[in-house]
Design a protein around this motif. Structure first.
Motif, mmCIF file in Angstrom:
data_model
loop_
_atom_site.group_PDB
_atom_site.id
_atom_site.type_symbol
_atom_site.label_atom_id
_atom_site.label_comp_id
_atom_site.label_asym_id
_atom_site.label_seq_id
_atom_site.Cartn_x
_atom_site.Cartn_y
_atom_site.Cartn_z
ATOM 1 N N VAL A 267 0.844 -1.199 0.000
ATOM 2 C CA VAL A 267 0.000 0.000 0.000
ATOM 3 C C VAL A 267 0.885 1.257 0.000
ATOM 4 O O VAL A 267 0.627 2.218 -0.731
ATOM 5 C CB VAL A 267 -0.953 -0.006 1.221
ATOM 6 C CG1 VAL A 267 -1.603 1.358 1.425
ATOM 7 C CG2 VAL A 267 -2.024 -1.076 1.053
ATOM 8 N N LEU A 268 1.948 1.226 0.799
ATOM 9 C CA LEU A 268 2.833 2.400 0.856
ATOM 10 C C LEU A 268 3.517 2.615 -0.498
ATOM 11 O O LEU A 268 3.694 3.758 -0.939
ATOM 12 C CB LEU A 268 3.870 2.226 1.982
ATOM 13 C CG LEU A 268 3.280 2.327 3.398
ATOM 14 C CD1 LEU A 268 4.286 1.856 4.451
ATOM 15 C CD2 LEU A 268 2.834 3.762 3.700
ATOM 16 N N GLU A 269 3.849 1.524 -1.179
ATOM 17 C CA GLU A 269 4.450 1.659 -2.518
ATOM 18 C C GLU A 269 3.419 2.213 -3.496
ATOM 19 O O GLU A 269 3.728 3.082 -4.311
ATOM 20 C CB GLU A 269 4.975 0.299 -3.000
ATOM 21 C CG GLU A 269 6.316 -0.032 -2.361
ATOM 22 C CD GLU A 269 6.841 -1.419 -2.728
ATOM 23 O OE1 GLU A 269 8.063 -1.577 -2.763
ATOM 24 O OE2 GLU A 269 6.018 -2.334 -2.948
ATOM 25 N N ALA A 270 2.180 1.719 -3.381
ATOM 26 C CA ALA A 270 1.121 2.222 -4.273
ATOM 27 C C ALA A 270 0.905 3.719 -4.055
ATOM 28 O O ALA A 270 0.518 4.444 -4.965
ATOM 29 C CB ALA A 270 -0.175 1.459 -4.022
ATOM 30 N N ALA A 271 1.199 4.185 -2.828
ATOM 31 C CA ALA A 271 1.033 5.623 -2.532
ATOM 32 C C ALA A 271 2.240 6.432 -2.993
ATOM 33 O O ALA A 271 2.245 7.666 -2.870
ATOM 34 C CB ALA A 271 0.826 5.809 -1.030
ATOM 35 N N GLY A 272 3.278 5.750 -3.500
ATOM 36 C CA GLY A 272 4.406 6.481 -4.080
ATOM 37 C C GLY A 272 5.702 6.398 -3.286
ATOM 38 O O GLY A 272 6.673 7.085 -3.609
ATOM 39 N N CYS A 273 5.761 5.575 -2.253
ATOM 40 C CA CYS A 273 7.012 5.428 -1.494
ATOM 41 C C CYS A 273 7.895 4.393 -2.192
ATOM 42 O O CYS A 273 7.389 3.481 -2.840
ATOM 43 C CB CYS A 273 6.736 4.918 -0.081
ATOM 44 S SG CYS A 273 5.685 6.008 0.873
ATOM 45 N N SER A 274 9.205 4.537 -1.995
ATOM 46 C CA SER A 274 10.094 3.472 -2.492
ATOM 47 C C SER A 274 10.540 2.655 -1.286
ATOM 48 O O SER A 274 10.939 3.204 -0.255
ATOM 49 C CB SER A 274 11.268 4.113 -3.241
ATOM 50 O OG SER A 274 12.481 3.739 -2.641
ATOM 51 N N ILE A 275 10.419 1.332 -1.401
ATOM 52 C CA ILE A 275 10.800 0.466 -0.272
ATOM 53 C C ILE A 275 11.775 -0.593 -0.780
ATOM 54 O O ILE A 275 11.492 -1.290 -1.760
ATOM 55 C CB ILE A 275 9.555 -0.196 0.366
ATOM 56 C CG1 ILE A 275 8.613 0.900 0.880
ATOM 57 C CG2 ILE A 275 9.954 -1.126 1.514
ATOM 58 C CD1 ILE A 275 7.337 0.427 1.516
ATOM 59 N N THR A 276 12.936 -0.659 -0.129
ATOM 60 C CA THR A 276 13.951 -1.630 -0.556
ATOM 61 C C THR A 276 14.445 -2.407 0.655
ATOM 62 O O THR A 276 14.342 -1.939 1.791
ATOM 63 C CB THR A 276 15.159 -0.909 -1.187
ATOM 64 O OG1 THR A 276 15.586 0.112 -0.275
ATOM 65 C CG2 THR A 276 14.836 -0.292 -2.520
ATOM 66 N N GLU A 277 14.990 -3.579 0.379
ATOM 67 C CA GLU A 277 15.557 -4.382 1.459
ATOM 68 C C GLU A 277 16.969 -4.790 1.078
ATOM 69 O O GLU A 277 17.201 -5.283 -0.019
ATOM 70 C CB GLU A 277 14.696 -5.627 1.675
ATOM 71 C CG GLU A 277 14.861 -6.216 3.060
ATOM 72 C CD GLU A 277 15.427 -7.614 3.061
ATOM 73 O OE1 GLU A 277 15.026 -8.414 2.230
ATOM 74 O OE2 GLU A 277 16.309 -7.867 3.917
ATOM 75 N N GLN A 278 17.911 -4.530 1.939
ATOM 76 C CA GLN A 278 19.281 -4.911 1.657
ATOM 77 C C GLN A 278 19.972 -5.303 2.949
ATOM 78 O O GLN A 278 19.929 -4.527 3.927
ATOM 79 C CB GLN A 278 20.025 -3.748 0.991
ATOM 80 C CG GLN A 278 21.071 -4.249 0.065
ATOM 81 C CD GLN A 278 21.814 -3.126 -0.641
ATOM 82 O OE1 GLN A 278 21.711 -1.968 -0.249
ATOM 83 N NE2 GLN A 278 22.575 -3.472 -1.657
#
Ligand code: EPZ
Length: 432
Positions: A267-278
């Motif tokens: 949902v946060l990505e759909a709202a325009g946030c970028s989320i990454t995991e490293q």
């Protein structure tokens, strides 16, 4: 009389790294389950919260020696103690009902009353009691208290009308002490259920299928205390991501389990946030204005959780366009909306639906937490808002968030927890 408030000066991005606390909603059932074990149980990563202190009080009364040192809690059952939970302890939190299964498992009788907890509409315990009855427990009401007795607990087939988290946990904890096999159908699938089953299996129980809709518990194995680390708190993780989304900036979480919060990160990505995991670090970045998410519906895990509903609604207050959120789990979980309106949001609630029309910005206000996640949502909005917000009724937040102000401080948030006397508060509201 003094009162604590959180004073938040918002309108600037949050940037930094934090470690996610242990999960309240796992630590509490694990503490209750420790009553079933002989020898010592050592739980690590237990968050320091008022609900955890309430659970320790209950355990001590039931005949356990429960000691906390930092985030480690050690529990040992002495072999004798009360089978009653006093009204005041029942009222302190909803999770007091989590002791029903373990007390019956250990002592074959239990007296308690209706539990307290966040007011989210009616929160009956009928399904808890119905499941215990199916396992051979006799239940009667006496002077307003619920008196449960069982000569023995028997394994059986139980089909839940709805996949309740608490009922699934109670059945598992009673069933490990029952004679024979219990097959629980339409069980809740939340990660906290998996954590409970993993802990109990490590103590010697035989539970399969936790995390799926059918859980099979083979009762009667002796349980011995063990050393176990509570899973990370998925809703606390979502809270800090939502704050980063609302205020902008870059928030990195150590210790979050991305799979547990996928419905929220989507949902946060759909709202325009970028989320990454490293390398085990989950990072949310938000630079541009958020966009609305047309429709979100709260549902049991793995769908979008009711516990994140207030938080996401705070995020969407300033997203461009119209978002609709439908709450399907609890009857009354929009009580935080009044505070968001005070802060300049445009939200219309009708029954179980909230329509959020994104405004360009929020402003600070004096607000009071209505419940645990509702209060957290107000803080999320406050970090996005221009100016100062005073957030009161912090006892709600203290039930679920460890070091709330300090955590936001380490993200660069301008937040202070201040203590005022009643007189000082009065002077402040008079503008003195
Ligand atoms: C757990 O509550 C969580 N609490 C809640 O966390 C969470 O909101 C909820 O699950 C739903 O995910 C803990 O784990 C300690 P349910 P629980 O039984 O077990 C109805 C937070 O903010 N129901 O799954 O009490 C009930 O009314 C919170 O951390 C009955 O009708 O929730 C609700 O509509 C607050 N009869 C639905 O089931 C019953 O006997 C789901 O509730 C029991 C439940």
């Amino acid at each position: 009389m003094t009162e604590d408030i959180l004073r938040i000066r918002g309108g600037k991005p949050l940037c930094g790294e934090i470690t996610v606390q242990g999960a309240k909603n796992s630590a509490l059932p694990l503490m209750a389950a420790a009553l079933l074990c002989d020898g010592e149980t050592v739980l690590h990563r237990v968050p320091q919260l008022s609900d955890v202190y309430a659970a320790s009080r209950i355990l001590n009364r039931l005949g356990c020696r429960c000691r906390a040192e930092g985030n480690t809690v050690t529990i040992r059952y002495s072999g004798s103690g009360s089978y009653e939970i006093p009204d005041a302890d029942m009222r302190a939190m909803r999770s007091s009902i989590m002791f029903l299964g373990p007390i019956l498992g250990r002592m074959r009788r239990c007296t308690l009353s209706m539990p307290g907890g966040c007011e989210l509409g009616p929160r009956p315990i009928d399904l808890h009691l119905a499941a215990m009855r199916q396992m051979g427990v006799k239940i009667r009401e006496e002077e307003g208290r619920i008196v449960c007795t069982a000569e023995k607990l028997r394994g059986t087939g139980i089909r839940l009308k709805l996949p309740s988290v608490g009922v699934t946990e109670n059945v598992i904890m009673a069933a490990v002490c029952a004679e024979g096999e219990t097959v629980l159908i339409n069980a809740a699938r939340e990660p906290e259920i998996v954590d409970l089953a993993r802990f109990l299996n490590q103590c010697g129980a035989k539970i399969t299928g936790a995390g799926e809709s059918t859980v099979v518990i083979s009762g009667g194995s002796p349980l011995t205390g063990t050393e176990y680390a509570v899973m990370p708190d998925r809703i606390a993780a979502v809270t800090y991501l939502c704050a980063g989304a609302a205020a902008g900036g870059s928030v990195s979480l150590h210790g979050a389990v991305p799979a547990h919060i996928e419905s929220c990160t989507q949902v946060l990505e759909a709202a325009g946030c970028s989320i990454t995991e490293q390398g085990g670090v989950l990072t949310l970045k938000r630079t541009d204005r958020l966009k609305a998410v047309p429709y979100i519906e709260t549902m049991p895990y793995p769908e979008f959780p009711t516990d994140a509903q207030a938080l996401i609604s705070a995020v969407l207050c300033t997203a461009k366009g119209r978002s609709i959120i439908e709450e399907t789990i609890f009857d009354s979980r929009f009580r935080h909306v009044g505070a968001l309106l005070e802060m300049g949001a445009d939200i219309r609630v009708s029954g179980k639906k909230a329509e959020i029309n994104g405004v360009p910005g929020l402003h600070g206000a004096a607000v009071a937490a209505t419940d645990l996640r509702g209060g957290a949502a107000m803080a999320v909005a406050a970090f996005a808002a221009e100016g100062e917000t005073d957030l009161r009724a912090l006892h709600h937040l203290d039930r679920g968030y460890e070091h709330f102000a300090e955590t936001f401080h380490s993200l660069g948030g301008d937040v202070r927890r201040c203590r005022f006397s009643a007189k000082e508060r009065e002077n402040q509201s008079l503008g003195a």
